[in-house]
Scaffold this motif. Structure first.
Motif, short mmCIF file in Angstrom:
data_model
loop_
_atom_site.label_atom_id
_atom_site.label_comp_id
_atom_site.label_asym_id
_atom_site.label_seq_id
_atom_site.Cartn_x
_atom_site.Cartn_y
_atom_site.Cartn_z
N SER A 34 0.85 -1.19 0.00
CA SER A 34 0.00 0.00 0.00
C SER A 34 0.89 1.24 0.00
CB SER A 34 -0.96 0.02 1.19
OG SER A 34 -0.26 0.24 2.39
N ALA A 35 0.33 2.31 -0.58
CA ALA A 35 1.06 3.57 -0.64
C ALA A 35 0.08 4.73 -0.57
CB ALA A 35 1.89 3.65 -1.92
N VAL A 36 0.41 5.69 0.27
CA VAL A 36 -0.38 6.90 0.42
C VAL A 36 0.56 8.08 0.23
CG1 VAL A 36 -1.77 8.30 2.01
CG2 VAL A 36 -1.99 5.81 2.01
N THR A 37 0.12 9.07 -0.55
CA THR A 37 0.87 10.30 -0.72
C THR A 37 0.00 11.45 -0.25
OG1 THR A 37 2.01 9.38 -2.65
CG2 THR A 37 2.08 11.77 -2.39
N ILE A 38 0.58 12.32 0.58
CA ILE A 38 -0.15 13.47 1.11
C ILE A 38 0.56 14.73 0.65
CG2 ILE A 38 -0.97 14.63 3.19
CD1 ILE A 38 -0.66 11.79 4.57
N LYS A 39 -0.16 15.54 -0.13
CA LYS A 39 0.35 16.82 -0.61
C LYS A 39 -0.58 17.90 -0.09
CE LYS A 39 1.87 14.70 -4.90
NZ LYS A 39 1.70 14.65 -6.34
N PHE A 106 14.36 13.65 -8.78
CA PHE A 106 14.61 13.16 -7.43
C PHE A 106 16.07 12.76 -7.20
CE2 PHE A 106 10.08 12.87 -7.67
CZ PHE A 106 9.63 13.00 -6.38
N GLU A 107 16.86 12.65 -8.26
CA GLU A 107 18.26 12.21 -8.12
C GLU A 107 19.09 13.20 -7.30
OE1 GLU A 107 20.01 11.50 -11.96
OE2 GLU A 107 19.21 9.47 -12.03
N GLY A 108 19.95 12.62 -6.47
CA GLY A 108 20.89 13.43 -5.70
C GLY A 108 20.33 13.98 -4.40
N TYR A 109 19.11 13.64 -4.07
CA TYR A 109 18.50 14.15 -2.85
C TYR A 109 18.46 13.09 -1.76
CZ TYR A 109 17.14 18.28 -5.41
OH TYR A 109 17.17 19.43 -6.14
N ASP A 110 18.45 13.57 -0.52
CA ASP A 110 18.29 12.70 0.64
C ASP A 110 16.84 12.79 1.10
OD1 ASP A 110 20.98 12.02 0.72
OD2 ASP A 110 21.48 13.64 2.10
N PHE A 111 16.29 11.65 1.50
CA PHE A 111 14.92 11.61 1.99
C PHE A 111 14.92 10.88 3.33
CE2 PHE A 111 14.75 11.68 -2.66
CZ PHE A 111 14.04 12.86 -2.84
N ASP A 112 14.33 11.51 4.33
CA ASP A 112 14.31 10.98 5.70
C ASP A 112 12.99 10.30 6.00
OD1 ASP A 112 16.89 12.00 6.55
OD2 ASP A 112 15.97 13.99 6.44
N PHE A 113 13.10 9.11 6.59
CA PHE A 113 11.93 8.31 6.90
C PHE A 113 12.07 7.69 8.29
CE2 PHE A 113 12.63 7.98 2.30
CZ PHE A 113 11.42 8.47 1.81
N THR A 123 6.92 -0.69 7.46
CA THR A 123 6.26 0.58 7.15
C THR A 123 7.33 1.66 7.08
OG1 THR A 123 4.26 -0.12 8.31
CG2 THR A 123 4.51 2.25 7.89
N GLN A 124 7.28 2.43 6.00
CA GLN A 124 8.22 3.52 5.77
C GLN A 124 7.40 4.79 5.64
OE1 GLN A 124 11.08 2.82 2.62
NE2 GLN A 124 10.94 4.94 1.96
N GLU A 125 7.68 5.77 6.52
CA GLU A 125 6.89 7.00 6.54
C GLU A 125 7.82 8.19 6.64
OE1 GLU A 125 3.52 9.05 9.42
OE2 GLU A 125 3.77 6.88 9.46
N GLY A 126 7.59 9.18 5.81
CA GLY A 126 8.42 10.37 5.86
C GLY A 126 8.09 11.33 4.74
N GLN A 137 5.91 16.42 -0.22
CA GLN A 137 4.88 15.40 0.00
C GLN A 137 5.32 14.43 1.07
OE1 GLN A 137 4.57 14.01 -4.00
NE2 GLN A 137 6.23 12.54 -3.82
N LYS A 138 4.32 13.97 1.81
CA LYS A 138 4.53 12.93 2.81
C LYS A 138 4.13 11.61 2.17
CE LYS A 138 3.33 11.43 7.44
NZ LYS A 138 2.62 11.77 8.68
N ILE A 139 4.91 10.58 2.42
CA ILE A 139 4.54 9.27 1.91
C ILE A 139 4.47 8.27 3.07
CG2 ILE A 139 5.52 9.68 -0.37
CD1 ILE A 139 7.74 7.65 0.44
#
Length: 160
Positions: A34-39, A106-113, A123-126, A137-139
């Protein structure tokens, strides 16, 4: 001697009651369920019928592969997304450095979860934030561990 043994047993029983913040074992192959995106104030539960995604995590790198199940034949549903890079994990704080991605913005960026594991579910949330591209966006993604080398055939990755 007997008092010493009692003290040792008492200390061991006290320490066995203390919860230790352990780092989850995220290594393995995982399939997205499952995947949810919040914008801002919009919540998208993604339609994943006919699309599959797996995420492979080893000691210090991750990769994800996402494609449609129509083998690209139906151009209205044809999808292929892939990416990967290095990651760090400290406790349950997981940081991906996306070195390669078919969504080049999205290349070259860091994403924190934050990651949690319950049973065979990760579950991965961040947040995915790329200021230059106005992406905020939050995923929330849930994965099930692939057992026996065969992933289930049911879900997908959020498409931007």
């Amino acid at each position: 001697m007997r008092k010493g043994s009692i003290y040792i047993l008492l200390l061991l029983s006290i320490f066995s009651c203390i919860e230790v913040d352990q780092q989850p074992n995220i290594q393995g192959t995982w399939e997205l369920i499952s995947a949810v995106t919040i914008k801002e104030d919009t919540v998208e539960h993604l339609e994943m019928d006919g699309i599959r995604m797996i995420k492979i995590i080893n000691q210090n790198h991750f990769a994800f592969l996402n494609h449609d199940e129509h083998k690209g034949i139906d151009s209205t549903k044809a999808k292929f997304i892939a990416g990967g890079g290095a990651y760090t994990l400290k406790g349950n704080q997981y940081k991906e450095n996306l070195e390669y991605c078919t969504h080049r913005a999205f290349e070259g960026y860091d994403f924190d979860f934050t990651v949690t594991i319950k049973g065979d579910t990760l579950t991965q949330e961040g947040y995915e934030i790329v200021e230059e591209k106005d992406i905020h966006q939050k995923i929330i993604e849930k994965y099930v561990k692939v057992q026996g080398g065969k992933a289930k055939n049911i879900y997908a990755f959020p498409l931007m």
